[in-house]
Design an enzyme around this catalytic site. Structure first.
Site, mmCIF file in Angstrom:
data_model
loop_
_atom_site.group_PDB
_atom_site.id
_atom_site.type_symbol
_atom_site.label_atom_id
_atom_site.label_comp_id
_atom_site.label_asym_id
_atom_site.label_seq_id
_atom_site.Cartn_x
_atom_site.Cartn_y
_atom_site.Cartn_z
ATOM 1 N N CYS A 167 -30.504 -19.133 133.785
ATOM 2 C CA CYS A 167 -30.362 -18.437 135.063
ATOM 3 C C CYS A 167 -31.438 -18.785 136.071
ATOM 4 O O CYS A 167 -31.364 -18.368 137.219
ATOM 5 C CB CYS A 167 -30.326 -16.941 134.822
ATOM 6 S SG CYS A 167 -29.049 -16.541 133.626
ATOM 7 N N HIS A 305 -34.659 -10.919 140.874
ATOM 8 C CA HIS A 305 -33.654 -11.481 139.973
ATOM 9 C C HIS A 305 -32.560 -10.416 139.780
ATOM 10 O O HIS A 305 -31.387 -10.738 139.825
ATOM 11 C CB HIS A 305 -34.306 -11.893 138.649
ATOM 12 C CG HIS A 305 -33.395 -12.669 137.751
ATOM 13 N ND1 HIS A 305 -32.727 -13.794 138.169
ATOM 14 C CD2 HIS A 305 -33.021 -12.482 136.456
ATOM 15 C CE1 HIS A 305 -31.979 -14.267 137.169
ATOM 16 N NE2 HIS A 305 -32.142 -13.494 136.125
ATOM 17 N N GLU A 316 -38.709 -6.604 135.308
ATOM 18 C CA GLU A 316 -39.019 -7.168 136.628
ATOM 19 C C GLU A 316 -39.798 -6.158 137.474
ATOM 20 O O GLU A 316 -40.739 -6.514 138.183
ATOM 21 C CB GLU A 316 -37.722 -7.586 137.345
ATOM 22 C CG GLU A 316 -38.003 -8.289 138.672
ATOM 23 C CD GLU A 316 -36.776 -8.973 139.274
ATOM 24 O OE1 GLU A 316 -35.647 -8.702 138.808
ATOM 25 O OE2 GLU A 316 -36.961 -9.777 140.202
ATOM 26 N N LYS A 337 -27.587 -9.915 143.921
ATOM 27 C CA LYS A 337 -26.596 -9.988 142.830
ATOM 28 C C LYS A 337 -25.743 -8.720 142.777
ATOM 29 O O LYS A 337 -24.655 -8.742 142.224
ATOM 30 C CB LYS A 337 -27.283 -10.200 141.478
ATOM 31 C CG LYS A 337 -27.828 -11.602 141.280
ATOM 32 C CD LYS A 337 -28.300 -11.820 139.858
ATOM 33 C CE LYS A 337 -28.987 -13.155 139.680
ATOM 34 N NZ LYS A 337 -30.379 -13.176 140.216
ATOM 35 N N HIS A 342 -23.505 -12.515 139.380
ATOM 36 C CA HIS A 342 -24.533 -13.423 138.874
ATOM 37 C C HIS A 342 -23.950 -14.810 138.613
ATOM 38 O O HIS A 342 -23.344 -15.051 137.576
ATOM 39 C CB HIS A 342 -25.109 -12.849 137.578
ATOM 40 C CG HIS A 342 -26.337 -13.575 137.081
ATOM 41 N ND1 HIS A 342 -26.783 -14.757 137.649
ATOM 42 C CD2 HIS A 342 -27.197 -13.305 136.083
ATOM 43 C CE1 HIS A 342 -27.863 -15.163 137.002
ATOM 44 N NE2 HIS A 342 -28.142 -14.302 136.055
ATOM 45 N N PHE A 401 -32.639 -16.884 130.551
ATOM 46 C CA PHE A 401 -32.629 -16.816 129.088
ATOM 47 C C PHE A 401 -33.387 -18.030 128.552
ATOM 48 O O PHE A 401 -33.351 -19.106 129.130
ATOM 49 C CB PHE A 401 -31.192 -16.858 128.565
ATOM 50 C CG PHE A 401 -30.498 -15.520 128.567
ATOM 51 C CD1 PHE A 401 -31.184 -14.353 128.828
ATOM 52 C CD2 PHE A 401 -29.147 -15.436 128.289
ATOM 53 C CE1 PHE A 401 -30.548 -13.116 128.810
ATOM 54 C CE2 PHE A 401 -28.487 -14.211 128.275
ATOM 55 C CZ PHE A 401 -29.190 -13.061 128.537
#
Lengths: 415, 189
Positions: A167, A305, A316, A337, A342, A401
């Protein structure tokens, strides 16, 4: 990462194709209105799946950008990437003559690349047999197919490669392109991300990972970053590309400059394959601030994010608190997002573009579907409504990830 | 080509190949001109035009990795971990609290975790969406080898997957060298 060269790096063009809109103007209009792109997923048979919603692009016509005979030689992710690059180049006003073509390098991030074509080939092989496998499968599926098709389409002969850091792919692609120009290694780079992950096995795999929201009856309210009732991300497809140039090159040709990229930080968690790591996110953020030679107090907006998963949004938030101290409560943070869904490796590129549009329009995108305060996520997430305030410096966060953390910082261009 | 001009050196190497696992075995085969090509054993090639390939035989991941790690990784990540273990040992590099932030990983792959992906596809298309390994994405994603190297060795510079089909290995080493040369990091695996 501030040790090497001092060449300043500017953005002269941006293009995107997203479920919210496929021009900068349409995208921005939807963002300011707080529209969600999530809907019932019609493209796949989702019988038996936990999640049956996604944010898909319905108005993309590849013929607009690509010759008909070339279209079938490209997976959807490469087609989207070419569309975004084409619009970014047009905006940059770069004349792609022979002299320029040799100077342009391409770095394209993608988390799953030609997965639609790969799954089709697998279905043909396993269900119907060897003879039915598409002979073009290898060039359709390969991870660098996006970057190499961009080069072929526009005749670019500089460096080209793909980056696959899940991502954060798009952010790493732009970050590495920025470093190449900053170090005096290149003058012009086209960089960004593209992903088209709405494919049966890929979607099933994400479904099994239990990372996606199951608010199937209210798709437009499914992605709820930072809200206490958040229950996962909404899968999306999309592409975003920027044209980066050395300031000298851009000014010499009289280009319209959108923004300056001033900082990049990238670290690795060395921790867990899916769970985020606070300490290394902090280090990536500090690295980007140090590279940009600015203090956290100078950041006017953070594009988070903000996936809408329990773990990401919590960690985050902790990261922003540690880096920004008391200012964490005053800096506007939002997750686009919540609206785009996403689009995996494309997200970082689309979100950097959102930051530049925020600078241009003096407005901050909202985090939509923000409903319930989570004591662990108690910052200013610009809930539900866009905010009209000037933005000079913005930070865009991406956490992939595998533990790839990537941060970009951009500053509004002033003549 | 401005910027700093730090010189970049190779201090360790590791190889997992069809003609040898480990540097001495590999070099012995190269010196003797041994071919690694043989008939494909992993699947039925009856309808295929080509039935030969250079396979790595005798690679038992459990000789090198824990059963948990083997379960959680694709074959290409297992190769990556074994080659890296050998390269780190060869380099004599001690990874410490001090230096681990300045060691990055760039691991390239053309096909990524294709074994895992295709096993997943076979399960899905023959047995339906409920069959298959929930870890498929984590094992198959491009950055899986770099992420696992980062986890295994505790190195916390960037972890990247660069990919350019058959020039992937050259791009990763070239970019790693460039990042060291320009002073962004001290060591790259």
């Amino acid at each position: 990462m501030s040790k090497a060269g001092k060449t300043r790096v500017v953005v002269t063009g941006a293009g995107l194709i997203t479920p919210l809109g496929s021009t900068l103007a349409d995208f921005w209009d939807s963002v300011l209105k707080g529209r969600s792109a999530a809907k019932r997923l019609e493209r796949l048979n989702t019988a038996g799946f936990r999640t049956t919603i996604a944010a898909t692009i319905e108005d993309f016509v590849p013929e607009t950008f690509i010759k008909p005979k070339d279209i079938r030689r490209m997976d959807r992710f490469a087609q989207l990437a070419i569309g975004a690059t084409s619009m970014a180049l047009k905006q940059s006003g770069l004349k792609t003559d022979d002299e320029i073509k040799d100077k342009v390098g391409v770095i394209l991030g993608s988390a799953v690349a030609g997965i639609i074509s790969h799954e089709s080939a697998a279905e043909e092989l396993f269900v119907r047999g060897y003879r039915y496998v598409n002979p073009l499968t290898v060039p359709l599926v390969m991870f660098n197919a996006g970057a190499s098709n961009i080069c072929m389409q526009f005749g670019f002969t500089g460096v080209s490669f793909g980056i696959a850091t899940a991502c954060s792919s798009g952010t790493n692609a732009i970050g590495e392109a920025y470093l190449r120009i900053k170090s005096g290694f290149a003058d012009i780079m086209a960089a960004g991300g593209s992903d088209a992950p709405i494919s049966p096995v890929c979607f099933a795999a994400w479904d099994k990972l239990r990372a996606m929201s199951t608010c199937n009856d209210t798709p437009e309210r499914a992605c709820k970053p930072f809200s206490k009732n958040r229950d996962g991300l909404v899968m999306a497809e999309g592409a975003g590309m920027v044209i980066l140039e050395s300031m000298g090159h851009a000014e010499a040709r009289g280009a319209d400059i959108m923004a300056e990229v001033i900082g990049y930080g990238a670290t690795s968690d060395a921790h867990h394959i899916t769970y985020p790591n606070h300490a290394q996110e902090v280090r990536a953020m500090r690295m980007a601030l140090e590279d940009a030679c600015i203090e956290p107090s100078e950041i006017d907006y953070i594009n988070a994010h903000g996936t809408g998963t329990f773990a990401n949004d919590k960690v985050e938030t902790e990261t922003i608190k540690e880096v920004f101290g008391k200012r964490a409560y005053r800096v506007p943070i939002s997750s686009t997002k919540s609206m785009t869904g996403h689009p995996l490796g494309a997200s970082g590129a689309i979100e950097l573009i959102a930051c530049m549009l925020a600078m241009e329009n003096s407005a901050i995108p909202p985090t939509i579907n923000y409903e319930i305060l989570d004591p662990e996520c108690d910052l200013d997430y610009v809930p539900n409504e866009a905010r009209n305030i000037p933005v000079d410096v913005a930070m865009s966060n991406s956490f992939g990830f595998g533990g790839a953390n990537a941060i970009l910082i951009a500053r509004k261009w002033k003549d | 080509m401005e910027g700093l001009k730090r010189r970049v050196v190779v201090t360790g190497m590791g190889v997992v190949s069809p003609i040898g696992i480990g540097n001495p075995a590999f070099w012995e085969s190269v010196s003797k001109g041994v071919s690694g090509v043989s008939l494909i054993e992993g699947f039925d090639t009856t309808p295929y035009r080509t039935r030969i390939a250079a396979q790595i035989k005798g690679f038992d991941p459990l000789e090198y990795l824990s059963p948990q790690k083997v379960y959680a990784t694709d074959r290409h990540t297992q190769f990556a971990l074994v080659a890296t273990t050998s390269a780190v040992k060869d380099s004599g590099l001690m990874i410490t609290e001090e230096n681990k932030k300045n060691i990055g990983v760039i691991w390239g792959s053309s096909e990524g975790g294709i074994h895992t992906r295709e096993e997943g596809y076979e399960m899905f298309f023959l047995k339906g969406p409920r069959a298959g390994d929930p870890m498929i994405m984590m094992k198959a994603m491009g950055v899986a080898p770099a992420a696992n190297i980062s986890i295994e060795f505790g190195v916390r510079g960037f972890n990247y997957c660069f990919t350019n089909t058959c020039s992937t290995g050259a791009i990763t080493i070239g970019e790693g060298a460039r990042l060291i040369r320009h002073g962004y990091i001290d060591a790259v695996i």
